[in-house]
Write a protein that holds these residues in place. Sequence first.
Motif, PDB file in Angstrom:
ATOM      1  N   ARG A  85     -15.341   9.153 -23.473  1.00 40.39           N
ATOM      2  CA  ARG A  85     -16.773   9.306 -23.247  1.00 40.39           C
ATOM      3  C   ARG A  85     -17.540   9.397 -24.559  1.00 40.39           C
ATOM      4  N   SER A  86     -16.942  10.057 -25.538  1.00 40.16           N
ATOM      5  CA  SER A  86     -17.582  10.174 -26.859  1.00 40.16           C
ATOM      6  C   SER A  86     -17.693   8.811 -27.524  1.00 40.16           C
ATOM      7  N   LEU A  87     -16.621   8.014 -27.423  1.00 47.66           N
ATOM      8  CA  LEU A  87     -16.640   6.676 -28.032  1.00 47.66           C
ATOM      9  C   LEU A  87     -17.609   5.752 -27.300  1.00 47.66           C
ATOM     10  N   ASP A  88     -17.693   5.897 -25.971  1.00 50.29           N
ATOM     11  CA  ASP A  88     -18.670   5.094 -25.220  1.00 50.29           C
ATOM     12  C   ASP A  88     -20.085   5.420 -25.661  1.00 50.29           C
ATOM     13  N   GLN A  89     -20.333   6.718 -25.817  1.00 52.98           N
ATOM     14  CA  GLN A  89     -21.658   7.132 -26.277  1.00 52.98           C
ATOM     15  C   GLN A  89     -21.918   6.636 -27.695  1.00 52.98           C
ATOM     16  N   LEU A  90     -20.870   6.675 -28.545  1.00 54.98           N
ATOM     17  CA  LEU A  90     -21.006   6.186 -29.915  1.00 54.98           C
ATOM     18  C   LEU A  90     -21.304   4.692 -29.930  1.00 54.98           C
ATOM     19  N   GLU A  91     -20.578   3.952 -29.085  1.00 54.10           N
ATOM     20  CA  GLU A  91     -20.803   2.501 -29.028  1.00 54.10           C
ATOM     21  C   GLU A  91     -22.242   2.192 -28.636  1.00 54.10           C
ATOM     22  N   GLU A  92     -22.741   2.896 -27.644  1.00 50.33           N
ATOM     23  CA  GLU A  92     -24.118   2.667 -27.207  1.00 50.33           C
ATOM     24  C   GLU A  92     -25.103   3.022 -28.319  1.00 50.33           C
TER      25      GLU A  92
END
Length: 541
Positions: free
Chosen positions: A331-338
Amino acid sequence: MASAKTSCTEDNLLCSICLDVFRNPVSTRCGHNFCRTCITKFWHKKQNYNCPTCNHLFQTRPYLQVNTLLSEMAAQCRTSVQVKVQPCVEPAEVPCDVCTGTQLKAVKSCLVCLISYCQTHLEPHQRVAGLKKHRLVEPMDRLEDRMCKKHNQLLELFCMNDQFCVCQICTETDHRFHHAIPLKVEYEVKMAKLGKMEAEVQQMVQERKQKIEEIKDTVKRSKADADREIADGVQVLAALMRCIEKCQDDLNKMVKERLKSTEKQAEGLIKELEQEIEDLTNRSSEVKQLSHTKDHLHFLQAFRSLKNPPPTRDWTTVEVRPPSYVGTLRRSLDQLEETLNMEMKKLCNDAELKRVQQYEVDVTLDPDTAGPSLILSKDGKQVHDGGVRKKLTDNPKRFTQCVCVLTRQSFSSGRFYFEVKVKDKTQWHVGVARESINRKGAIRATPETGFWTIKFSKDGLAFNDKLYVYVPMRAELQKVGVFVDYDEGLVSFYDVEARVHIYYVTGCSFSEPLYPFLSPCLHEEGTNSAPLILSPVNQTD
């Protein structure tokens, strides 16, 4: 070189070639005397052997024998000869061919003797009757090259047919049917051509020097672009690194907060358990003490006063569950990607806009192209629809029906950028157009007809092509930037206030001048009366 001043008797002892007292005098069959060295040098490389004094021609080269009597007389009077010094020859001057030792400057050349003479050695040609008939000219170097090899005459004419130098006899024999002109005439013609050739060569040299400067300038600009690109890249990547660092900090903080919550829960339970253990231990001590009493009365009395057991929790259902971190990193990486995508797009758009703004051009609207209902400001920077068609003089550059206008300036190479303020308008049309576009009657503005534009209306924002290409808008447009790379065939549009890219077209084939194009569209009873404004670039926007 020395020259002799002598009496009449001494004159008879002078060589007519070197004009000095004889040295090893020899006699020819015609009765004239010369120094052996002088006459030998005179006949050197000659095909015909003639007497330098009387020009008598010998069939074969004469045998020369020293005149003993003349040699003795010359030896006796050599000491009485007076010497006069003349200037020596300079490197660029013609030397005297007769002088031995130090050569003096020649003052005349004899076209009969094919020898150049200094003032002293020229004296016999001015005194002796036979030599006076010789043709003397200004000093010439390499006289043998100036003579016709066939006729032993001066090359003084130019054969136009064969394109080489000839003598007078040549024009009466081998070249008698050819057109011959004096060397001077052909010299002047050739010199004129040479001058033209020199001018052409110099022009070519200048063009190549200019091309070198252009190439150097291109390299210089390329270096500046590269430096700017690197600086922009560093700025963008630094911003992205900050996003990554923030993501890492947020992840660490979240994990630590979960761990802290678990630790706090465990700490509370342990404290509660320890308190119960303490209470139970005290209860155990009281019970144990009472169990050692033997007095029945005392035991029963003490048992009645024994405290009730301390309240306790049923710990069989109590547990501390470790926090689950499953999916936390994802979830952290998804948020980072966005976040990175949004930040990268923003930073790249901002850097790109700054880059194209470097090519800003100052343009003004051309009233000769404006549609009949358009009203232009005095400075040529604003245009709006007045709603009334004016009667204007016929002009081939004018749009006759459409509410359109072009700028005075056009561009046929390189890159250019301009901005148009569209705030408070409900309709507008902005871009570039080629010079040969149709300006009469109704027009369809597409790349096929020579227009590269975007249009805003109640239907939204769209690029004008055969079919409208609608572009999503984040907010209301206030200022539009238009960038063109003529050589690369690129047209690109920007939302200046939001600093984002709107739309771009590649692969355009430009072969004629391009003009910035503006259309404020109809004023629609005042709802679209605001002007389109050519606005200066403000990079702090």
